[in-house]
Motif scaffolding. Structure first.
Motif, PDB file in Angstrom:
ATOM      1  N   SER A   4      63.767  43.743  40.443  1.00 38.44           N
ATOM      2  CA  SER A   4      62.767  44.755  40.077  1.00 38.44           C
ATOM      3  C   SER A   4      61.781  44.205  39.061  1.00 38.44           C
ATOM      4  CB  SER A   4      63.449  46.000  39.511  1.00 38.44           C
ATOM      5  OG  SER A   4      64.267  46.587  40.488  1.00 38.44           O
ATOM      6  N   LYS A   5      62.287  43.435  38.079  1.00 39.19           N
ATOM      7  CA  LYS A   5      61.413  42.857  37.046  1.00 39.19           C
ATOM      8  C   LYS A   5      60.460  41.833  37.659  1.00 39.19           C
ATOM      9  CE  LYS A   5      64.353  43.494  32.994  1.00 39.19           C
ATOM     10  NZ  LYS A   5      65.125  42.841  31.921  1.00 39.19           N
ATOM     11  N   ILE A   6      60.994  41.057  38.617  1.00 34.68           N
ATOM     12  CA  ILE A   6      60.153  40.061  39.293  1.00 34.68           C
ATOM     13  C   ILE A   6      59.053  40.755  40.103  1.00 34.68           C
ATOM     14  CG2 ILE A   6      60.120  38.298  41.113  1.00 34.68           C
ATOM     15  CD1 ILE A   6      62.948  37.502  40.150  1.00 34.68           C
ATOM     16  N   MET A   7      59.453  41.830  40.814  1.00 35.00           N
ATOM     17  CA  MET A   7      58.473  42.582  41.605  1.00 35.00           C
ATOM     18  C   MET A   7      57.418  43.221  40.709  1.00 35.00           C
ATOM     19  SD  MET A   7      60.889  44.346  44.514  1.00 35.00           S
ATOM     20  CE  MET A   7      59.538  45.265  45.193  1.00 35.00           C
ATOM     21  N   LEU A   8      57.865  43.756  39.572  1.00 30.87           N
ATOM     22  CA  LEU A   8      56.932  44.385  38.630  1.00 30.87           C
ATOM     23  C   LEU A   8      55.963  43.358  38.060  1.00 30.87           C
ATOM     24  CD1 LEU A   8      56.040  46.879  37.056  1.00 30.87           C
ATOM     25  CD2 LEU A   8      57.768  46.322  35.323  1.00 30.87           C
ATOM     26  N   ALA A   9      56.489  42.189  37.728  1.00 31.54           N
ATOM     27  CA  ALA A   9      55.644  41.120  37.186  1.00 31.54           C
ATOM     28  C   ALA A   9      54.617  40.674  38.225  1.00 31.54           C
ATOM     29  CB  ALA A   9      56.513  39.947  36.745  1.00 31.54           C
ATOM     30  N   SER A  10      55.061  40.574  39.475  1.00 28.26           N
ATOM     31  CA  SER A  10      54.164  40.171  40.556  1.00 28.26           C
ATOM     32  C   SER A  10      53.057  41.205  40.767  1.00 28.26           C
ATOM     33  CB  SER A  10      54.940  40.004  41.866  1.00 28.26           C
ATOM     34  OG  SER A  10      55.914  38.991  41.740  1.00 28.26           O
ATOM     35  N   LEU A  11      53.454  42.477  40.720  1.00 24.37           N
ATOM     36  CA  LEU A  11      52.506  43.571  40.895  1.00 24.37           C
ATOM     37  C   LEU A  11      51.471  43.584  39.777  1.00 24.37           C
ATOM     38  CD1 LEU A  11      51.644  46.081  42.470  1.00 24.37           C
ATOM     39  CD2 LEU A  11      53.250  47.411  41.090  1.00 24.37           C
ATOM     40  N   LEU A  12      51.917  43.425  38.548  1.00 24.43           N
ATOM     41  CA  LEU A  12      51.005  43.399  37.400  1.00 24.43           C
ATOM     42  C   LEU A  12      50.060  42.204  37.484  1.00 24.43           C
ATOM     43  CD1 LEU A  12      53.421  44.455  34.514  1.00 24.43           C
ATOM     44  CD2 LEU A  12      51.590  45.818  35.535  1.00 24.43           C
ATOM     45  N   GLY A  13      50.607  41.079  37.961  1.00 26.82           N
ATOM     46  CA  GLY A  13      49.778  39.880  38.118  1.00 26.82           C
ATOM     47  C   GLY A  13      48.695  40.091  39.156  1.00 26.82           C
ATOM     48  N   ALA A  14      49.057  40.736  40.266  1.00 32.13           N
ATOM     49  CA  ALA A  14      48.080  41.011  41.328  1.00 32.13           C
ATOM     50  C   ALA A  14      46.993  41.959  40.847  1.00 32.13           C
ATOM     51  CB  ALA A  14      48.793  41.603  42.546  1.00 32.13           C
ATOM     52  N   ILE A  15      47.395  42.978  40.070  1.00 31.72           N
ATOM     53  CA  ILE A  15      46.422  43.937  39.524  1.00 31.72           C
ATOM     54  C   ILE A  15      45.460  43.234  38.580  1.00 31.72           C
ATOM     55  CG2 ILE A  15      46.179  45.929  37.995  1.00 31.72           C
ATOM     56  CD1 ILE A  15      48.804  47.009  39.228  1.00 31.72           C
ATOM     57  N   ALA A  16      46.008  42.350  37.749  1.00 33.03           N
ATOM     58  CA  ALA A  16      45.172  41.626  36.785  1.00 33.03           C
ATOM     59  C   ALA A  16      44.159  40.741  37.502  1.00 33.03           C
ATOM     60  CB  ALA A  16      46.053  40.784  35.863  1.00 33.03           C
ATOM     61  N   ILE A  17      44.616  40.053  38.572  1.00 33.42           N
ATOM     62  CA  ILE A  17      43.721  39.174  39.339  1.00 33.42           C
ATOM     63  C   ILE A  17      42.628  39.988  40.024  1.00 33.42           C
ATOM     64  CG2 ILE A  17      43.596  37.693  41.384  1.00 33.42           C
ATOM     65  CD1 ILE A  17      46.404  36.645  40.552  1.00 33.42           C
ATOM     66  N   ASN A  18      43.025  41.114  40.642  1.00 37.09           N
ATOM     67  CA  ASN A  18      42.038  41.984  41.297  1.00 37.09           C
ATOM     68  C   ASN A  18      41.031  42.533  40.307  1.00 37.09           C
ATOM     69  OD1 ASN A  18      43.067  41.660  43.847  1.00 37.09           O
ATOM     70  ND2 ASN A  18      44.406  43.455  43.763  1.00 37.09           N
ATOM     71  N   SER A  19      41.507  42.856  39.105  1.00 39.23           N
ATOM     72  CA  SER A  19      40.631  43.393  38.064  1.00 39.23           C
ATOM     73  C   SER A  19      39.598  42.358  37.637  1.00 39.23           C
ATOM     74  CB  SER A  19      41.477  43.831  36.868  1.00 39.23           C
ATOM     75  OG  SER A  19      40.649  44.302  35.839  1.00 39.23           O
ATOM     76  N   VAL A  20      40.046  41.101  37.480  1.00 41.79           N
ATOM     77  CA  VAL A  20      39.141  40.015  37.097  1.00 41.79           C
ATOM     78  C   VAL A  20      38.113  39.780  38.199  1.00 41.79           C
ATOM     79  CG1 VAL A  20      38.986  37.526  36.685  1.00 41.79           C
ATOM     80  CG2 VAL A  20      40.759  38.871  35.546  1.00 41.79           C
ATOM     81  N   MET A  21      38.575  39.774  39.451  1.00 41.80           N
ATOM     82  CA  MET A  21      37.673  39.548  40.583  1.00 41.80           C
ATOM     83  C   MET A  21      36.667  40.688  40.714  1.00 41.80           C
ATOM     84  SD  MET A  21      40.314  38.009  43.403  1.00 41.80           S
ATOM     85  CE  MET A  21      39.100  37.907  44.701  1.00 41.80           C
ATOM     86  N   ALA A  22      37.112  41.910  40.508  1.00 42.72           N
ATOM     87  CA  ALA A  22      36.221  43.065  40.598  1.00 42.72           C
ATOM     88  C   ALA A  22      35.169  43.005  39.504  1.00 42.72           C
ATOM     89  CB  ALA A  22      37.028  44.355  40.492  1.00 42.72           C
ATOM     90  N   ASP A  23      35.584  42.628  38.282  1.00 46.20           N
ATOM     91  CA  ASP A  23      34.642  42.565  37.169  1.00 46.20           C
ATOM     92  C   ASP A  23      33.628  41.440  37.368  1.00 46.20           C
ATOM     93  OD1 ASP A  23      33.788  43.522  34.511  1.00 46.20           O
ATOM     94  OD2 ASP A  23      34.256  41.458  33.936  1.00 46.20           O
ATOM     95  N   GLU A  24      34.084  40.354  38.014  1.00 42.98           N
ATOM     96  CA  GLU A  24      33.188  39.230  38.275  1.00 42.98           C
ATOM     97  C   GLU A  24      32.015  39.666  39.141  1.00 42.98           C
ATOM     98  OE1 GLU A  24      33.405  34.921  40.524  1.00 42.98           O
ATOM     99  OE2 GLU A  24      35.226  35.725  39.642  1.00 42.98           O
ATOM    100  N   TYR A  25      32.274  40.618  40.047  1.00 42.27           N
ATOM    101  CA  TYR A  25      31.223  41.120  40.925  1.00 42.27           C
ATOM    102  C   TYR A  25      30.587  42.393  40.366  1.00 42.27           C
ATOM    103  CZ  TYR A  25      29.001  43.445  44.848  1.00 42.27           C
ATOM    104  OH  TYR A  25      28.102  44.097  45.633  1.00 42.27           O
ATOM    105  N   ASP A  26      31.404  43.388  40.081  1.00 41.78           N
ATOM    106  CA  ASP A  26      30.898  44.687  39.631  1.00 41.78           C
ATOM    107  C   ASP A  26      30.305  44.641  38.233  1.00 41.78           C
ATOM    108  OD1 ASP A  26      31.511  46.025  41.964  1.00 41.78           O
ATOM    109  OD2 ASP A  26      33.536  46.514  41.324  1.00 41.78           O
ATOM    110  N   GLY A  27      30.832  43.756  37.373  1.00 45.14           N
ATOM    111  CA  GLY A  27      30.307  43.663  36.010  1.00 45.14           C
ATOM    112  C   GLY A  27      28.824  43.346  35.993  1.00 45.14           C
ATOM    113  N   LYS A  33      22.152  47.211  37.032  1.00 44.58           N
ATOM    114  CA  LYS A  33      21.697  48.549  37.418  1.00 44.58           C
ATOM    115  C   LYS A  33      21.456  49.457  36.215  1.00 44.58           C
ATOM    116  CE  LYS A  33      23.227  48.993  42.156  1.00 44.58           C
ATOM    117  NZ  LYS A  33      23.882  49.868  43.132  1.00 44.58           N
ATOM    118  N   ALA A  34      22.055  49.125  35.094  1.00 45.13           N
ATOM    119  CA  ALA A  34      21.884  49.937  33.889  1.00 45.13           C
ATOM    120  C   ALA A  34      20.537  49.679  33.210  1.00 45.13           C
ATOM    121  CB  ALA A  34      23.021  49.658  32.910  1.00 45.13           C
ATOM    122  N   LYS A  35      19.836  48.641  33.648  1.00 41.34           N
ATOM    123  CA  LYS A  35      18.544  48.284  33.033  1.00 41.34           C
ATOM    124  C   LYS A  35      17.403  48.753  33.930  1.00 41.34           C
ATOM    125  CE  LYS A  35      20.579  44.210  30.864  1.00 41.34           C
ATOM    126  NZ  LYS A  35      20.603  42.737  30.815  1.00 41.34           N
TER     127      LYS A  35
END
Length: 199
Positions: A4-27, A33-35
């Motif tokens: 369970s801890k391994i799965m949780l760590a993997s899930l958190l890692g995937a979320i973190a990677i997706n968040s970084v990738m999303a910010d790289e584009y959406d940021g 667009k705010a300007k």
């Protein structure tokens, strides 16, 4: 428990990677667009000046911004409806896409106004128009606008410059008819398409 801890760590890692990738584009996209003086071009993933054709912008970055500017200046002799027809035709014939919406307009001085359009393929194009034309400046056939709507130059008040087939010349004459409300015919000349409209 260990699994369970391994799965949780993997899930958190995937979320973190997706968040970084999303910010790289959406940021950058969201910050752009705010300007109010900027425009996000989805097709090229670029944040550019809302008016890349302004002399002060273009002169410093001609290679970067020239692709967003049309290579002709509308004369200002047409009605708003006619202008829209020319913009639509240019985007369709030259850029091979369609206009989605007008997203920008401004007058930079007393003689010019700029119109920016977002395109169906995610691109962006800006047209420049001269101001100050009077009724006496208007010609029976607005050949300049008709020809440039097809990416062609003019060879007088009633002809487009270029190598045309009969069908291409007829198509241009048909557009001239739609634009002017007159019956226009096109005939091939020497490296030209000659347009004649009924009075």
């Amino acid at each position: 428990m260990k699994v369970s801890k391994i799965m949780l760590a993997s899930l958190l890692g995937a979320i973190a990677i997706n968040s970084v990738m999303a910010d790289e584009y959406d940021g950058p996209r969201n910050r752009c667009k705010a300007k109010s003086d900027k425009h996000w071009v989805e097709k090229t993933k670029e944040c550019i000046p809302a008016n890349p054709c302004d002399t002060n912008v273009a002169i410093n970055n001609p290679d970067v911004y020239s692709k967003y500017c049309t290579d002709f200046i509308m004369s200002g002799r047409l009605s708003k409806n006619q202008e829209k027809m020319v913009y639509d035709k240019y985007v369709e014939q030259v850029l091979k896409t369609r206009i989605v919406e007008q997203t920008y307009s401004t007058a930079t001085d007393l003689s010019h106004i700029f119109y920016g359009f977002t395109l169906l393929d995610g691109g962006y194009i800006v047209f420049q128009q001269e101001l100050g034309f009077s009724e006496s400046d208007k010609t029976p056939i607005p050949a300049f606008e008709i020809c440039h709507a097809y990416g062609k130059g003019t060879c007088g008040d009633d002809c487009c410059l270029g190598d045309f087939t009969d069908s291409q010349c007829i198509e241009i004459a048909t557009f001239a008819s739609t634009l002017t409300g007159k019956t226009c015919n096109g005939t091939i000349g020497t490296y030209s398409c000659n347009i004649k409209c009924d009075e």
